[in-house]
Write a protein that holds these residues in place. Structure first.
Motif, PDB file in Angstrom:
ATOM      1  N   GLU A  10       0.845  -1.332  -0.058  1.00 20.67           N
ATOM      2  CA  GLU A  10      -0.125   0.076  -0.046  1.00 20.67           C
ATOM      3  C   GLU A  10       0.781   1.325   0.175  1.00 20.67           C
ATOM      4  OE1 GLU A  10      -3.308   0.252  -0.129  1.00 20.67           O
ATOM      5  OE2 GLU A  10      -3.528  -1.892  -0.187  1.00 20.67           O
ATOM      6  N   GLU A  11       0.286   2.363  -0.658  1.00 17.03           N
ATOM      7  CA  GLU A  11       0.922   3.580  -0.652  1.00 17.03           C
ATOM      8  C   GLU A  11       1.749   4.026   0.678  1.00 17.03           C
ATOM      9  OE1 GLU A  11      -0.357   8.055  -1.682  1.00 17.03           O
ATOM     10  OE2 GLU A  11      -0.239   6.629  -3.383  1.00 17.03           O
ATOM     11  N   ASP A  12       0.895   3.943   1.973  1.00 15.54           N
ATOM     12  CA  ASP A  12       1.488   4.209   3.125  1.00 15.54           C
ATOM     13  C   ASP A  12       2.518   3.538   3.657  1.00 15.54           C
ATOM     14  OD1 ASP A  12      -0.239   2.360   3.685  1.00 15.54           O
ATOM     15  OD2 ASP A  12      -0.957   2.973   5.560  1.00 15.54           O
TER      16      ASP A  12
END
Length: 416
Positions: free
Chosen positions: A245-247
């Protein structure tokens, strides 16, 4: 790994070719006024690799049988000789031999290549000469032979030290080969670079930290870090893997920066970390909007003249390139960068640097007045993306984190 240099707009020309224009065509009057020419680098593209990686959108082609080394070198030299009038009298500050996998070429071929280049170009006495290498092509003493041929810097495409992730990336080497290649490079060269990728399929923050600790334990002078992205027209674009995921990816980059900092490496460019005295001079010339002549299949050039900045692209397919180059027509596209495009082109490069750029360099490298970027600078400062004084502009921490947003502030409205 060298970086793709953006061509903001260029007409298609692969089918017919643009040809090399007469020097008088480039020297005619125009709308720009460049007071001096920037530093010049040479990029040489060797397009073959052992296996096309599923994420790769570079101009690389799987080797089928024996490489046509001598014919390709003949084509490169014919290409270079045809380009000499465009750079006559200029000194070359750096050379980058990229690909593909240039280390597939024999040390004898690289020796001939560099000897032929030296016979045709004036090089700085301490000219940086980088060769990209794949641990899958590593043989004992091969790196030393490249050093003897004149290569001063190796860039090793390790990507990961985890066999699971190397397999997911389609790499032809494993962890043991990567370690052996890095250890040999450290003995053969005074400086070298490791390419590392993160946000890989199935990679956790703990996996990434293990990769980085292994990389830093080898004490490399320079590390280039790349976020794995799914590019169009690649295997991964057709069959997308499950990526973090981006985070999580942001957390990985923060951890990379933290670990490299503790190890004494400076993040001098958005994707590059170096010990003092080991920055990549060739890539710095890109980021500072210097000039570069690109020869070889699909190679890009950016060349400045008194009244214009020109971009060229060579034919991409290796055999077509060889045929065209040997016939004296290696250029598929030839494009004069417009006044409207230049501010964004400059900022796409210069704002990647932690130290930013001198305002005078913008005018010197583009031939434009500072009023061409004044509105963008004002908006960037208002948003907290840059800090500046009367001499220099550089991205803030927030600007580095939102680099694309910062760069797009200099896109001409008519180009969007």
């Amino acid at each position: 790994m060298t970086f793709p240099i953006p061509v903001v707009s260029a007409p298609p020309g692969e089918e017919t070719g643009a040809g090399l224009k007469d020097i008088q065509h480039y020297m005619r009057d125009g709308t720009l006024q460049l007071s001096a020419l920037p530093p010049l680098s040479l990029y040489v593209h060797l397009p073959w690799c052992l296996k096309k990686c599923p994420y790769c959108d570079f101009n690389s082609h799987e080797a089928q049988g024996e490489l046509p080394e001598q014919r390709y070198l003949d084509a490169l030299m014919t290409d270079l000789e045809a380009s000499l009038p465009l750079i006559w009298g200029r000194t070359v500050h750096s050379i980058f031999i990229g690909g593909g996998t240039p280390s597939l070429f024999s040390p004898q071929a690289i020796d001939r290549l560099l000897g032929d280049i030296r016979a045709r170009l004036r090089l700085e006495p301490d000219c940086e000469i980088t060769l990209e290498a794949n641990p899958g092509t590593f043989e004992k003493h091969r790196f030393r032979a490249f050093r003897s041929a004149g290569v001063t810097r190796l860039s090793i495409g390790v990507q990961s030290f985890d066999d699971r992730h190397l397999k997911a990336l389609g790499r032809v080497h494993d962890r043991a080969q990567a370690l052996a290649a890095v250890e040999e490079a450290a003995q053969a060269f005074d400086t070298f670079n490791l390419d590392i990728m993160y946000a890989l399929p199935g990679q956790t923050l703990e996996n990434l930290e293990q990769d980085m600790r292994q990389a830093l334990a080898l004490q490399p002078p320079h590390i280039s870090i790349y976020h794995l992205t799914v590019e169009p027209n690649t295997y991964f674009a057709k069959y997308p893997p499950a990526l973090p995921e981006e985070d999580i990816a942001y957390a990985m980059l923060d951890r990379i920066t933290e670990l490299t900092g503790v190890a004494g490496m400076d993040r001098y460019e958005v994707s590059a970390y170096a010990r003092p005295g080991h920055r990549c001079l060739h890539n710095l010339n890109y980021w500072k909007f210097g000039d570069y002549l690109g020869i070889g299949a699909g190679a890009h050039s950016k060349l400045s003249f008194a009244h214009r900045v020109v971009r060229q692209v060579r034919f991409r397919e290796p055999r077509l390139y060889m045929d065209k180059a040997l016939a004296g027509t290696p250029v598929a596209q030839d494009h004069e960068v417009s006044r409207a495009e230049l501010p964004l082109e400059f900022m796409l490069n210069a704002l990647r640097l932690r130290e930013g750029f001198k305002l005078q360099d913008f005018s010197d490298r583009t031939g434009l007045p500072l009023t061409a970027i004044q509105a963008g600078l004002d908006e960037a400062e208002r948003k907290g993306l840059i800090e500046r004084d009367l001499v220099r502009v550089k991205p803030t921490e927030r600007g580095f984190d939102f680099l694309n947003d910062l760069q797009m502030l200099f896109l001409d409205p008519d180009q969007s």
